[in-house]
Scaffold this motif. Structure first.
Motif, PDB file in Angstrom:
ATOM      1  N   TYR A   1       0.834  -1.194   0.000  1.00 26.47           N
ATOM      2  CA  TYR A   1       0.000   0.000   0.000  1.00 26.47           C
ATOM      3  C   TYR A   1       0.869   1.244   0.000  1.00 26.47           C
ATOM      4  CZ  TYR A   1      -3.824  -3.128   1.129  1.00 26.47           C
ATOM      5  OH  TYR A   1      -4.749  -4.129   1.100  1.00 26.47           O
TER       6      TYR A   1
ATOM      7  N   ASP B   1      -6.317  -1.693  -4.596  1.00 24.48           N
ATOM      8  CA  ASP B   1      -7.765  -1.482  -4.525  1.00 24.48           C
ATOM      9  C   ASP B   1      -8.160  -0.040  -4.839  1.00 24.48           C
ATOM     10  OD1 ASP B   1      -6.760  -0.298  -2.274  1.00 24.48           O
ATOM     11  OD2 ASP B   1      -8.039  -1.364  -0.858  1.00 24.48           O
TER      12      ASP B   1
ATOM     13  N   SER C   1      -7.746   2.608  -3.233  1.00 23.65           N
ATOM     14  CA  SER C   1      -8.307   3.291  -2.071  1.00 23.65           C
ATOM     15  C   SER C   1      -7.217   3.884  -1.200  1.00 23.65           C
ATOM     16  CB  SER C   1      -9.125   2.318  -1.228  1.00 23.65           C
ATOM     17  OG  SER C   1     -10.251   1.900  -1.929  1.00 23.65           O
TER      18      SER C   1
ATOM     19  N   PRO D   1      -7.945  -4.322   2.808  1.00 24.60           N
ATOM     20  CA  PRO D   1      -8.389  -3.821   1.499  1.00 24.60           C
ATOM     21  C   PRO D   1      -9.844  -3.387   1.528  1.00 24.60           C
ATOM     22  CG  PRO D   1      -8.242  -6.205   1.461  1.00 24.60           C
ATOM     23  CD  PRO D   1      -7.706  -5.764   2.785  1.00 24.60           C
ATOM     24  N   SER D   2     -10.180  -2.433   0.695  1.00 20.19           N
ATOM     25  CA  SER D   2     -11.556  -1.945   0.641  1.00 20.19           C
ATOM     26  C   SER D   2     -12.432  -2.808  -0.265  1.00 20.19           C
ATOM     27  CB  SER D   2     -11.588  -0.500   0.153  1.00 20.19           C
ATOM     28  OG  SER D   2     -11.147  -0.438  -1.179  1.00 20.19           O
ATOM     29  N   ILE D   3     -11.830  -3.726  -0.977  1.00 19.09           N
ATOM     30  CA  ILE D   3     -12.571  -4.593  -1.896  1.00 19.09           C
ATOM     31  C   ILE D   3     -13.531  -5.481  -1.107  1.00 19.09           C
ATOM     32  CG2 ILE D   3     -12.342  -6.438  -3.604  1.00 19.09           C
ATOM     33  CD1 ILE D   3      -9.591  -5.229  -4.257  1.00 19.09           C
TER      34      ILE D   3
END
Length: 61
Positions: free
Chosen positions: A12, A21, A23, A40-42
């Motif tokens: 990240y 992702d 984000s 993760p935002s997924i």
């Protein structure tokens, strides 16, 4: 093995669009204090609390 690490071990970055992702994972919480979100935002996995790692910078003169 490399493909497995690329899919399941994301890196990240401070710039959201550079993240797998797309984000935000680093957020300024206060002056010189930053919070990191490690999930993760997924698919709604992230809790968006940005308190997984919190760090500050102090400058000496």
């Amino acid at each position: 093995m490399l493909l497995h690490k690329l899919i399941y071990s994301p890196a990240y970055f401070s710039f959201g669009a550079a993240n797998p992702d797309a984000s935000e994972h680093l957020r300024r919480l206060e002056n010189n204090t930053f919070g990191f979100e490690d999930l993760p935002s997924i698919a709604g996995v992230s809790d968006y609390d940005f308190n997984d790692t919190v760090f500050s910078f102090f400058y000496r003169t």
